[in-house]
Design a protein around this motif. Sequence first.
Motif, short mmCIF file in Angstrom:
data_model
loop_
_atom_site.label_atom_id
_atom_site.label_comp_id
_atom_site.label_asym_id
_atom_site.label_seq_id
_atom_site.Cartn_x
_atom_site.Cartn_y
_atom_site.Cartn_z
N ALA A 1 6.25 -49.67 13.41
CA ALA A 1 6.92 -49.26 12.94
C ALA A 1 6.64 -48.05 13.29
N GLU A 2 7.83 -46.98 12.84
CA GLU A 2 7.25 -45.81 12.46
C GLU A 2 7.98 -44.84 11.14
N PRO B 1 -6.94 -59.38 4.79
CA PRO B 1 -6.83 -57.87 5.52
C PRO B 1 -7.04 -57.80 7.44
N LEU B 2 -5.93 -56.61 7.38
CA LEU B 2 -5.12 -56.82 9.21
C LEU B 2 -5.87 -54.68 9.02
N ASP B 3 -5.33 -54.61 10.07
CA ASP B 3 -5.93 -53.40 10.83
C ASP B 3 -4.78 -52.65 11.54
N ALA B 4 -4.00 -51.58 10.85
CA ALA B 4 -2.82 -51.38 11.89
C ALA B 4 -2.93 -49.94 12.69
N PRO B 5 -3.22 -49.73 13.73
CA PRO B 5 -3.79 -48.72 14.44
C PRO B 5 -2.73 -47.29 14.80
N ALA B 6 -2.98 -46.28 14.45
CA ALA B 6 -1.62 -45.70 14.39
C ALA B 6 -1.82 -44.52 15.20
N THR B 7 -1.36 -44.17 16.19
CA THR B 7 -1.28 -42.68 17.20
C THR B 7 0.04 -42.13 16.50
N GLY B 8 -0.19 -40.53 16.91
CA GLY B 8 1.11 -39.90 16.46
C GLY B 8 1.37 -38.40 17.11
N LYS C 1 4.87 -37.93 13.50
CA LYS C 1 5.92 -38.40 13.64
C LYS C 1 4.65 -39.62 14.23
N LEU C 2 4.53 -41.28 13.09
CA LEU C 2 3.27 -41.54 14.22
C LEU C 2 3.89 -43.41 13.71
N LYS C 3 3.03 -44.02 15.21
CA LYS C 3 4.01 -45.34 15.01
C LYS C 3 2.92 -46.00 14.72
N ALA D 1 5.94 -50.58 5.30
CA ALA D 1 6.18 -49.23 3.99
C ALA D 1 4.98 -48.69 3.76
N ALA D 2 3.26 -49.84 3.47
CA ALA D 2 1.73 -49.09 2.81
C ALA D 2 1.59 -48.18 3.75
N LEU D 3 2.06 -48.85 5.16
CA LEU D 3 0.89 -48.01 5.92
C LEU D 3 2.25 -46.38 5.83
N ALA D 4 3.29 -45.96 5.57
CA ALA D 4 4.03 -44.83 4.80
C ALA D 4 3.18 -44.14 4.21
#
Length: 201
Positions: A39-40, A180-187, A29-31, A7-10
Motif C-alpha cells: 500500500a502507498e 504481530p506483523l512487520d511492514a517494511p517501508a521505502t520512500g 511518498k512511501l510504500k 491505514a495504520a501504517l499511514a
Amino acid sequence: MKTAVFAALALLLATSTPASAEPHAITYKLKATALGQSAEFTLDQPIDATAPATVAPGGAVTAVIDPAPNKVPAEAAGYTVREIRTITLSLPVPANSTFQSVTATGGAGLGSTPTIALSGNNVVLSIAGPIKGGADFELPTITLNLVAGGSGAISTQLGGSSYTSPGLTFTAGISAFGIPLDAPATGYPDPNPILTTTTIG
C-alpha cells in the motif's frame, strides 16, 4: 483486515512543528508491504536547513540539516503500533563539491545510538531503534562538511527518487488481531525541494 493494517501504517509517524521559524515542508511518498500486499501513503517531515549563501572556489562549506520532532502513535486505525526500527535516511553529496566529513548530533528517544557515514555518493543516517509506539523522538541534526569546486552552486537535497531507489526506509511493527506483523517501508521525497544553495564565486 489488510485495508485497516495499511491505514495504520499511514499514521505511523505524526509530525509536530519544530523550533525553526521556516522549515521546509517535505512530503515522502512511501510504500509498505505486509500480509503479502503493498500500500502507498505519504509522510510529512518538516526539515530546517542552513548553509552559507556564497563561498570562494575551494572554500569550506558547512550545511546543517535539522529534522523536526516526530511522534509514533500508540494506536492507529484500531491496531497497536508496537515500534518502528531500522530507520535510514540518505542525502546525496551535492554536485560541485567534495565530501570532507559528516556528523550527527542531538536527537532524542531513538532507542539506540545513530550512526552516519558516506556510502557511495550518499550520506546515510542509520538508526537501529526500536522506537516504541506512543513515543516522542527526534532524528539527529546532520552537519555536512564540504569543499567547494571551481564554479557553479552547491545545492543540498534529500535522497531518493523512487520506491526502488529510496531515501527513507524503516520497518514498522504492528499488531493486528493480536498477530504481530512487520511492514517494511521505502520512500522518497516528492517533490524534493532544494534545502540550501551556496553559490561558488
